[in-house]
Design a protein around this motif. Sequence first.
Motif, PDB file in Angstrom:
ATOM      1  N   TRP A   1      -3.665   7.256   5.596  1.00  0.00           N
ATOM      2  CA  TRP A   1      -2.686   6.472   6.347  1.00  0.00           C
ATOM      3  C   TRP A   1      -1.340   6.472   5.637  1.00  0.00           C
ATOM      4  O   TRP A   1      -0.299   6.658   6.263  1.00  0.00           O
ATOM      5  CB  TRP A   1      -3.189   5.045   6.521  1.00  0.00           C
ATOM      6  CG  TRP A   1      -2.175   4.143   7.165  1.00  0.00           C
ATOM      7  CD1 TRP A   1      -1.849   4.082   8.489  1.00  0.00           C
ATOM      8  CD2 TRP A   1      -1.329   3.206   6.499  1.00  0.00           C
ATOM      9  NE1 TRP A   1      -0.851   3.147   8.685  1.00  0.00           N
ATOM     10  CE2 TRP A   1      -0.517   2.593   7.485  1.00  0.00           C
ATOM     11  CE3 TRP A   1      -1.184   2.803   5.169  1.00  0.00           C
ATOM     12  CZ2 TRP A   1       0.427   1.619   7.172  1.00  0.00           C
ATOM     13  CZ3 TRP A   1      -0.250   1.830   4.860  1.00  0.00           C
ATOM     14  CH2 TRP A   1       0.548   1.247   5.856  1.00  0.00           C
TER      15      TRP A   1
ATOM     16  N   LEU B   1      -6.867   4.071   1.852  1.00  0.00           N
ATOM     17  CA  LEU B   1      -5.736   4.173   2.780  1.00  0.00           C
ATOM     18  C   LEU B   1      -4.875   5.397   2.512  1.00  0.00           C
ATOM     19  O   LEU B   1      -3.770   5.510   3.046  1.00  0.00           O
ATOM     20  CB  LEU B   1      -4.867   2.910   2.684  1.00  0.00           C
ATOM     21  CG  LEU B   1      -5.528   1.593   3.097  1.00  0.00           C
ATOM     22  CD1 LEU B   1      -4.579   0.430   2.850  1.00  0.00           C
ATOM     23  CD2 LEU B   1      -5.952   1.632   4.550  1.00  0.00           C
TER      24      LEU B   1
ATOM     25  N   ARG C   1      -5.985  12.333   6.716  1.00  0.00           N
ATOM     26  CA  ARG C   1      -7.310  11.873   6.327  1.00  0.00           C
ATOM     27  C   ARG C   1      -8.212  13.045   5.935  1.00  0.00           C
ATOM     28  O   ARG C   1      -9.188  12.876   5.211  1.00  0.00           O
ATOM     29  CB  ARG C   1      -7.943  11.073   7.453  1.00  0.00           C
ATOM     30  CG  ARG C   1      -7.230   9.757   7.735  1.00  0.00           C
ATOM     31  CD  ARG C   1      -7.929   8.965   8.809  1.00  0.00           C
ATOM     32  NE  ARG C   1      -9.230   8.507   8.344  1.00  0.00           N
ATOM     33  CZ  ARG C   1     -10.239   8.231   9.159  1.00  0.00           C
ATOM     34  NH1 ARG C   1     -10.108   8.389  10.458  1.00  0.00           N
ATOM     35  NH2 ARG C   1     -11.380   7.794   8.674  1.00  0.00           N
TER      36      ARG C   1
ATOM     37  N   ALA D   1       0.830  -1.211   0.000  1.00  0.00           N
ATOM     38  CA  ALA D   1       0.000   0.000   0.000  1.00  0.00           C
ATOM     39  C   ALA D   1       0.863   1.259   0.000  1.00  0.00           C
ATOM     40  O   ALA D   1       0.524   2.256  -0.641  1.00  0.00           O
ATOM     41  CB  ALA D   1      -0.931  -0.006   1.212  1.00  0.00           C
TER      42      ALA D   1
ATOM     43  N   HIS E   1      -4.988   1.632  -3.346  1.00  0.00           N
ATOM     44  CA  HIS E   1      -5.717   1.603  -2.075  1.00  0.00           C
ATOM     45  C   HIS E   1      -6.214   3.007  -1.705  1.00  0.00           C
ATOM     46  O   HIS E   1      -5.690   3.628  -0.781  1.00  0.00           O
ATOM     47  CB  HIS E   1      -4.816   1.055  -0.968  1.00  0.00           C
ATOM     48  CG  HIS E   1      -4.237  -0.290  -1.289  1.00  0.00           C
ATOM     49  ND1 HIS E   1      -4.881  -1.461  -0.963  1.00  0.00           N
ATOM     50  CD2 HIS E   1      -3.101  -0.647  -1.927  1.00  0.00           C
ATOM     51  CE1 HIS E   1      -4.151  -2.490  -1.382  1.00  0.00           C
ATOM     52  NE2 HIS E   1      -3.075  -2.017  -1.974  1.00  0.00           N
TER      53      HIS E   1
ATOM     54  N   LEU F   1      -5.781  -4.484   5.260  1.00  0.00           N
ATOM     55  CA  LEU F   1      -5.220  -3.464   4.371  1.00  0.00           C
ATOM     56  C   LEU F   1      -5.269  -3.858   2.900  1.00  0.00           C
ATOM     57  O   LEU F   1      -4.944  -3.046   2.037  1.00  0.00           O
ATOM     58  CB  LEU F   1      -3.752  -3.191   4.745  1.00  0.00           C
ATOM     59  CG  LEU F   1      -3.451  -2.805   6.187  1.00  0.00           C
ATOM     60  CD1 LEU F   1      -1.957  -2.526   6.356  1.00  0.00           C
ATOM     61  CD2 LEU F   1      -4.254  -1.596   6.607  1.00  0.00           C
TER      62      LEU F   1
ATOM     63  N   GLU G   1     -10.699   1.383   5.066  1.00  0.00           N
ATOM     64  CA  GLU G   1     -10.189   2.412   5.969  1.00  0.00           C
ATOM     65  C   GLU G   1      -9.620   1.775   7.225  1.00  0.00           C
ATOM     66  O   GLU G   1     -10.079   0.731   7.685  1.00  0.00           O
ATOM     67  CB  GLU G   1     -11.314   3.371   6.376  1.00  0.00           C
ATOM     68  CG  GLU G   1     -11.869   4.200   5.241  1.00  0.00           C
ATOM     69  CD  GLU G   1     -11.007   5.398   4.887  1.00  0.00           C
ATOM     70  OE1 GLU G   1     -11.283   6.044   3.867  1.00  0.00           O
ATOM     71  OE2 GLU G   1     -10.053   5.684   5.622  1.00  0.00           O
ATOM     72  N   LEU G   2      -8.596   2.408   7.806  1.00  0.00           N
ATOM     73  CA  LEU G   2      -8.040   1.925   9.061  1.00  0.00           C
ATOM     74  C   LEU G   2      -8.896   2.331  10.236  1.00  0.00           C
ATOM     75  O   LEU G   2      -8.825   1.751  11.295  1.00  0.00           O
ATOM     76  CB  LEU G   2      -6.630   2.495   9.254  1.00  0.00           C
ATOM     77  CG  LEU G   2      -5.500   1.675   8.648  1.00  0.00           C
ATOM     78  CD1 LEU G   2      -4.182   2.396   8.865  1.00  0.00           C
ATOM     79  CD2 LEU G   2      -5.427   0.284   9.224  1.00  0.00           C
TER      80      LEU G   2
END
Length: 368
Positions: free
Chosen positions: A44, A41, A357, A31, A38, A249, A274-275
Motif C-alpha cells: 500500500w 502495509l 503487493r 505508515a 508496518h 493501519l 493488511e489493507l
Amino acid sequence: MSLSIDIAGLRPERVAVVPSPLAELGTALHALAEPGHHPGLQGWVTGVTARLDPHLADRMCEADFLWRTTFSDVFLPYAGIPGRDTLPGATLAEELDLIDKLTDEQFVDLSLEFTCSSGYELPSNHVLADPELRRRAFELAAARGPRQVRFTQRLLDDPPRVRAWLRQFLEDCDEAFFADVWARVRIPLAADARHKTDLLRHKGLAETLAAMSPAVTLDEAGARITVDKLVQARTTTGDGGLLLVPTSLGWPHLMVLYRHGWQPVLHYPVGSPELASPPSVEQLTLRMTALSHPVRMRICRLLARSAYTTTELAQAQGMTAPEISRHLAVLKKAGLLTTRRRGRYVLHQLDVTVVARLGSDFLEGILR
C-alpha cells in the motif's frame, strides 16, 4: 515500566468505542513516513507513494515530525474539548472542525510535541506568552533540524495560519489517497467498535480491554488500567470519559493519549495489518504470468505513469490495436488494470497498489 489510567468512579456509559477518521489519517501518514514500522502495509505504501503528486509529497515533509517519530495529539482533538466527553466525528470534516475549536495555546502545544519536552502529563505552559519557553522551543527544534526550526517559527508567529495550512494539507491528503482508504477500513472498524461495545455491556471493561490487546489490563478493583509500554506515566479520567479508538493501519502500535486535563484515549490496532486479504494461488499465478511477458512489462511501464487508450498504446509500442487489446485482456483478467470511460474513449491504467503487493522491486523497475 507502564502507563496507568486511574478510572475510579468512571461510569460504564462514559466509556465509548468509536472509530476516528482523523486518527486513521494520522496513522496513514505515519505508515507512509515510516514504512519499516508496518511491513504488512508495504504494498500500500509503495502504491500511494508512486501515485502521489510531487507537490503534495513535498508538503508532506514539512511537518512529518508530527506523525513520524511521535503521534501528535492534534489527530485526537476531541479528547481536548472542554467537558472531556466529546466523541470522534463521523467524518474527517467534522473532526477537522474540532481542531478549529482548540485554543491557539492548545494547538501550539500539540504541534510542538516533536520537541520531546518533559512533562507531557503535567499542566501545559503557555509558550506563546513566555519568552523563555519560546527560546527553549527553538533550542529543542534546532537540535532536530532546520525544518523543525522553520515550522516552529511559523507556528509561534502565526498559529491560525499554521492551523489553516494543516487543515488544507489534511484535506488534500484525503482527496489524494485517504478517502479510498477510509472507504475500505471504516466498515471493519465500525464492526469492531460494535463488538467491543457489546463486550463492554455484557462482559465488562476487563474483558473488553483484554480483547483489545494483551498489553492492556484492569486491576481487580476495576479502578486502574495498566498499559505495558516503555514509559512510566499516569493519568486519570477524572470527571470525564474514556475513549477506545480502533485503527486498521496502526498495527503494531498501541498508542495512549494521557495528556494532562484531556480525556484519555486508547488507540488500538484491530484485525490484519493488511489493507486487503491476500489473493488466491490461482489469482497470484495469473498475475505473475501476466507480468512475465516483455511486451506487457513495457505496457505496464506506460500505464503506471498515466492512463492510455488502446490506440495510444498501439502507437507507442509500434503494434496493432488488436495485439494490444489481447495483452490488455491478460492484464485485466489478472486484476492488474483499472479502466474508465471518458466520452467515447476507454482509458486503461495500472493498479499500482495491486502490483506493489506482488513486489516493490518490480514496481520500482517499471517506474525507474
